[in-house]
Design a protein around this motif. Structure first.
Motif, PDB file in Angstrom:
ATOM      1  N   ALA A 266       2.574  -3.965  -9.576  1.00 28.06           N
ATOM      2  CA  ALA A 266       2.265  -2.615  -9.112  1.00 28.06           C
ATOM      3  C   ALA A 266       2.465  -1.610 -10.243  1.00 28.06           C
ATOM      4  O   ALA A 266       1.654  -0.685 -10.430  1.00 28.06           O
TER       5      ALA A 266
ATOM      6  N   LEU B 131      -2.836   1.665  -4.584  1.00 32.36           N
ATOM      7  CA  LEU B 131      -1.585   1.514  -5.330  1.00 32.36           C
ATOM      8  C   LEU B 131      -0.441   2.259  -4.640  1.00 32.36           C
ATOM      9  O   LEU B 131       0.698   1.760  -4.605  1.00 32.36           O
TER      10      LEU B 131
ATOM     11  N   TRP C 212       0.831   0.075  -2.073  1.00 32.00           N
ATOM     12  CA  TRP C 212       1.488  -1.063  -2.726  1.00 32.00           C
ATOM     13  C   TRP C 212       2.902  -0.682  -3.181  1.00 32.00           C
ATOM     14  O   TRP C 212       3.870  -1.413  -2.939  1.00 32.00           O
TER      15      TRP C 212
END
Length: 415
Positions: free
Chosen positions: A38, A201, A204
């Protein structure tokens, strides 16, 4: 909070407990790969957001009704935004929890890229790009330290290498892919795709990345105090000059290759450079814990040899590809090496050292673009590799001389 075992020092700082070999220590030595990926994606987004306009200048300039050179300043304003704000914002947000700060920085990218995608006014686009640069300043000062905190000491270099892998991926694959997407579906679609990736993202990070506390008021390192820590200044000098040398050629590599009669091979040359950079990231990640100094010297020499080949033998197409290969092998691991060296040298002032590194990195990128443009106008593109060689000589000298602090023969905590 992280579920990893922690201990608290006398100053109240959180540190990772050393793995116990007799009590499952081997299992605790594993890296949190999903969380580190990530961070690598965050690095990818910051790098690609900065360089994406380079492949989309003609279409962007037409839509914004300005010249291509004016559109090219969207890259410069991004670097300026990072350089101006990395240090003050790092100090201002020192008390923030790390996960909240990372989420805020990446949300800034989503907003900036969305505004860039829909704007038809040059001034608005420039403001959006400046905001993206500000978000990058926060993120870059945070990401390497975040990766270090996730990993046990023997694996911290590898953790940073995984996080920094987003840089060569962005340069070798992201920019060509973004350019292709812009040419087929429009440049606005390329920026909107960056927004979509950033939204993914954010989810995430929220789900997979551990949180860490910020620093208490009495613990926050001062920038000038960090600069006085032995070893920090040599790392910052190397960062400034090395990145300057690299950017002078990289920012104008398409022009340089066109002048060699290889303009049609630019994408392939960059692919070779990018692939070699990925190999470099892997090598550095596996060896940095024991060989940071040797790897930094080797990286400097590889980039210098590459520049020398381009300066003397650039009329040979095969050797241009060899030079691109050596350049990538030397450059790919440099972000990891310098971030790690700054963190090691900074010690308790590591966050301040990282913020100064980010600032100087972007000053060097902006300066490389300006100096490269002057060299191109006054002397020609053939001056780029010679300038690189001249700049890398003092870089090599500083690394070699900083044997006790900065680039020591043995890293702190190395086996």
């Amino acid at each position: 909070m992280s579920t990893s075992p922690d201990t608290t020092t006398a100053h109240g700082k959180e540190t990772r407990a050393a793995p116990d070999a007799k009590a499952g220590g081997e299992e605790r030595q594993k890296l949190p790969l999903f969380a580190l990926l990530a961070l690598a994606t965050a690095v990818f987004i910051t790098s690609l957001t900065e360089t994406l306009p380079a492949g989309l200048l003609p279409a962007m300039s037409d839509d914004l009704h300005v010249s291509e050179s004016a559109t090219g300043q969207t890259v410069t304003i991004y670097a300026i935004g990072t350089a101006l704000t990395a240090i003050p914002l790092t100090a201002a947000t020192a008390a923030w929890r790390r996960k909240v700060l990372l989420l805020t920085a990446m949300a800034g990218f989503a907003v900036a890229n969305t505004v860039t995608a829909v704007s038809s006014v040059y001034g608005v686009t420039m403001v959006a790009r400046f905001v993206a640069g500000v978000a990058a300043g926060v993120a870059w000062a945070l990401l390497a330290g975040y990766a270090r905190r996730m990993a046990p000491v023997p694996l911290q270099g590898k953790a940073i290498a995984i996080a920094m892998a987003g840089i060569p991926v962005a340069l070798s694959l992201g920019v060509p892919a973004g350019t292709f997407l812009g040419e087929t579906l429009g440049w606005r679609t390329a920026f909107l795709s960056m927004t979509a990736l950033t939204v993914v993202l954010l989810l995430w990070i929220f789900a997979a990345v551990p949180d860490y506390p910020g620093q208490k008021a009495g613990e926050r390192p001062k920038m000038l105090s960090a600069l006085r820590v032995p070893g920090v200044a040599p790392v910052l000098i190397v960062t400034l000059v090395f990145v300057l040398a690299h950017t002078i050629l990289y920012a104008y590599v398409a022009t340089f290759l066109k002048d060699l009669g290889m303009g049609g091979d630019t994408d392939v040359v960059l692919l070779v450079f990018g692939a070699a950079s990925l190999v470099s990231i892997w090598i550095v990640g596996s060896q940095i814990h024991r060989r940071l100094r040797g790897l930094t010297i080797a990286s400097t020499l590889l980039v210098a040899v590459s520049a020398a080949l381009l300066a003397v033998l650039a009329d040979n197409t095969a050797l241009v590809y060899v030079a691109a290969l050596l350049w990538g092998l030397g450059w790919g691991g440099v972000p990891t090496l310098l971030q790690t060296a700054a963190g090691d040298a900074g010690g308790d002032s590591a966050d301040a050292a990282q913020a100064m590194l980010v600032t100087l990195w972007n000053v060097a990128m902006a300066g490389g673009g300006v100096i490269g443009g002057i060299l191109l106008d006054q002397i020609g593109s053939e001056s780029f590799p010679w300038t690189m060689v001249l700049l890398l000589l003092p870089v090599l000298a500083v690394v070699v001389l900083a044997r006790s602090h900065g680039f020591p023969a043995k890293r702190p905590g190395a086996a």
